[in-house]
Scaffold this motif. Structure first.
Motif, PDB file in Angstrom:
ATOM      1  N   ARG A   1      -4.854  -7.751  -4.407  1.00 38.86           N
ATOM      2  CA  ARG A   1      -3.908  -6.241  -4.472  1.00 38.86           C
ATOM      3  C   ARG A   1      -3.237  -6.100  -5.678  1.00 38.86           C
ATOM      4  O   ARG A   1      -2.857  -5.141  -6.343  1.00 38.86           O
TER       5      ARG A   1
ATOM      6  N   GLU B   1      -5.286  -4.874  -8.523  1.00 38.75           N
ATOM      7  CA  GLU B   1      -5.183  -3.232  -8.315  1.00 38.75           C
ATOM      8  C   GLU B   1      -4.098  -2.391  -8.766  1.00 38.75           C
ATOM      9  O   GLU B   1      -4.304  -1.548  -9.311  1.00 38.75           O
TER      10      GLU B   1
ATOM     11  N   GLN C   1       1.026  -1.101  -0.155  1.00 40.34           N
ATOM     12  CA  GLN C   1       0.039  -0.218   0.052  1.00 40.34           C
ATOM     13  C   GLN C   1       0.713   1.175   0.015  1.00 40.34           C
ATOM     14  O   GLN C   1       0.211   2.538  -0.081  1.00 40.34           O
TER      15      GLN C   1
ATOM     16  N   SER D   1      -5.807 -12.050  -0.758  1.00 41.46           N
ATOM     17  CA  SER D   1      -5.501 -10.729  -0.524  1.00 41.46           C
ATOM     18  C   SER D   1      -4.467  -9.947  -1.454  1.00 41.46           C
ATOM     19  O   SER D   1      -4.685  -8.889  -2.051  1.00 41.46           O
ATOM     20  N   TRP D   2      -3.491 -10.637  -1.374  1.00 41.20           N
ATOM     21  CA  TRP D   2      -2.177 -10.465  -2.395  1.00 41.20           C
ATOM     22  C   TRP D   2      -2.724 -10.281  -3.676  1.00 41.20           C
ATOM     23  O   TRP D   2      -2.262  -9.639  -4.397  1.00 41.20           O
TER      24      TRP D   2
END
Length: 497
Positions: free
Chosen positions: A102, A105, A39, A98-99
């Motif tokens: 991401r 994204e 992030q 989750s990775w």
């Protein structure tokens, strides 16, 4: 997370966390610190975090430390009584997801270097998950492909990327298949996955959308015109379809043929040979080829001399049980809707369906019986099949069910006695549907669209919801013992020893 000074310090910190997680499961919570670095607003730090996560989850995949199968809820597993190893694998699989989210994204990150690394990493894990699947195969030999990681379709919305992907796919298929006696199944499956992701707009609209930005757009560029995209799309699919494909892949291609391939081709008629060959294969392949053939016959004037004879031969008992039953009967209804068809042909289809109806399940009968009645409504000359007072006896039915040519089946000389037999069917709705022929057939047809996908479950649920006007009579003599009384027939011939 404690970070060193600058990107180099952050990289060393992430490296230590990686070693700790891989060395001991007790350090698993350090994964949160590694994921938090994704992030960061610093592009270089994000790239370092992506590389560390790639090493971490790549190692966990190879070591079999991620849960395999349909992923359960993290909260339910943690609160449950399963063992610690099971909980660890489920928990780590959720971190892996989750990775991956991401990474998806990061494909829209302002930094091109981050986008490139994210896409490359996703493709690396497509390959890794292919070698170490996180799904259990549904059956032996079932082909698994990690679709959730395959993010290339996000870029295919751009005209320039789509155009060059189609060109590269055409060249790759030609290069891999030329001179090869046998091509691996994995290549065909991967090629189809890529080709089926490519979708073209239906018509020209607005300015081209390019991923690679240009100061000025030239009207002379092929990549800027939908007409050129159609040509590239056509070449890509023709090079793929000219080869002998596995049966499973034939079905997948034919399922999407009518709406995802044919409408986008520059010359749809070039697929005539492919579709007519598929139609001649028989079974489910022929059923699926009907959709594409209908488009070519209806919109592109394809001539298929023995089309109705082949359609007639597809009417077998199995047609009521195949996966594509609804599609088949929808198309058959369209093909038999013309009032210019000869009476002997329509009579042959009506008689064949009536004969097959004798052994069909109730959910199929509720669709087939209105289908037959619609044929009689469209073609009054065939109503002699239900009004033939001096017709032959049942044991002398002139209809020949083994004849593959509807013109020689002698159906028009027969009668639809099967519909009268179905009026005694055990299911009341079937009996009611078969009794329609006892009255004069009204002119408006009955729509079979709501009945095409009727399932046994829906029929059963409808019966359960019916209100019974009065109590159903039951056996008034109470049963005694498993086999009844001594004088009962069952007890005379059977005994429990």
């Amino acid at each position: 997370m404690e970070r060193g000074r600058g990107t180099g310090g952050a990289g060393r910190t992430l490296g230590r966390l990686l070693e700790a997680v891989l060395a001991s499961r007790s350090q698993a919570n350090a994964v949160f610190d590694i994921l938090a670095a994704l992030q960061s607003e610093d592009a270089e730090e994000v790239q370092e975090a992506v590389r560390i996560c790639s090493r971490l989850f790549g190692a966990l995949l190879e070591r079999g430390e991620l849960f395999v199968g349909r992923l359960p809820s993290e909260e339910a597993v943690m609160a449950g009584s399963q063992g610690a190893i099971h909980k660890y694998k489920v928990w780590m699989r959720h971190r892996y997801h989750s990775w991956c989210r991401r990474l998806g994204e990061l494909l829209a990150h302002p930094s091109f270097q981050v986008q490139e690394l994210a896409l490359g990493t996703l493709m690396k894990f497509v390959q890794l998950e292919g070698s170490h699947p996180l799904e259990k195969p549904k059956w032996e030999g079932h082909y698994l492909f990690p679709q959730e990681l395959f993010k290339l379709q996000n870029y295919l919305e751009y005209d320039d990327i789509r155009y060059h992907v189609m060109q590269a796919a055409s060249v790759t298929v030609a290069r891999v298949t030329d001179g090869q006696a046998e091509v691996p199944l994995a290549f065909w499956n991967n090629a189809f996955t890529l080709l089926s992701c490519v979708s073209l707009p239906r018509q020209e609209g607005g300015a081209p959308r390019f991923f690679v930005k240009h100061a000025e757009l030239s009207d002379k560029w092929k990549v800027a015109h939908l007409k050129e995209h159609r040509k590239a799309f056509q070449l890509m699919w023709l090079r793929f379809l000219k080869h002998k494909l596995p049966i499973s892949l034939y079905k997948k291609v034919l399922v999407i043929m009518h709406d995802a391939i044919l409408p986008h081709l520059a010359q749809p008629t070039l697929l005539m040979d492919f579709l007519t060959s598929a139609y001649d294969v028989g079974g489910a392949i022929s059923l699926l080829a009907l959709n594409g053939l209908f488009i070519l016959i209806h919109q592109h004037n394809l001539e298929y001399p023995d089309f109705y004879q082949k359609l007639y031969s597809l009417l077998e008992p199995s047609v009521f049980h195949v996966k594509y039953r609804a599609r088949f009967f929808h198309l058959a209804d369209l093909f038999l809707s013309s009032s210019h068809l000869p009476a002997y042909l329509v009579a042959a289809f009506a008689k064949r369906l009536a004969r097959l109806a004798l052994t069909a399940p109730p959910e199929a009968l509720l669709m087939v019986l209105p289908f037959i009645c619609n044929l009689l409504r469209r073609h009054p000359a065939c109503r002699v099949l239900v009004h033939r007072p001096g017709g032959p006896e049942l044991d002398a039915d002139p209809y020949d069910p083994g004849e593959q040519d509807p013109a020689k089946s002698r159906a028009l000389e027969s009668s639809l006695w099967e519909l009268q037999a179905l009026q005694k069917h055990y299911h009341p709705e079937v009996s009611k549907a078969a009794s329609v022929i006892n009255q004069a057939l009204c002119v408006p047809e009955v729509s079979i669209a709501p009945l095409l996908e009727l399932t046994p479950y829906e029929v059963f649920e409808r019966d359960l919801k019916k209100k019974v006007p009065e109590p159903v009579p039951l056996e008034f003599i109470p049963a005694v013992g498993l086999l009844g009384r001594r004088e009962d027939l069952c007890a005379q011939y059977f005994s429990i020893s």
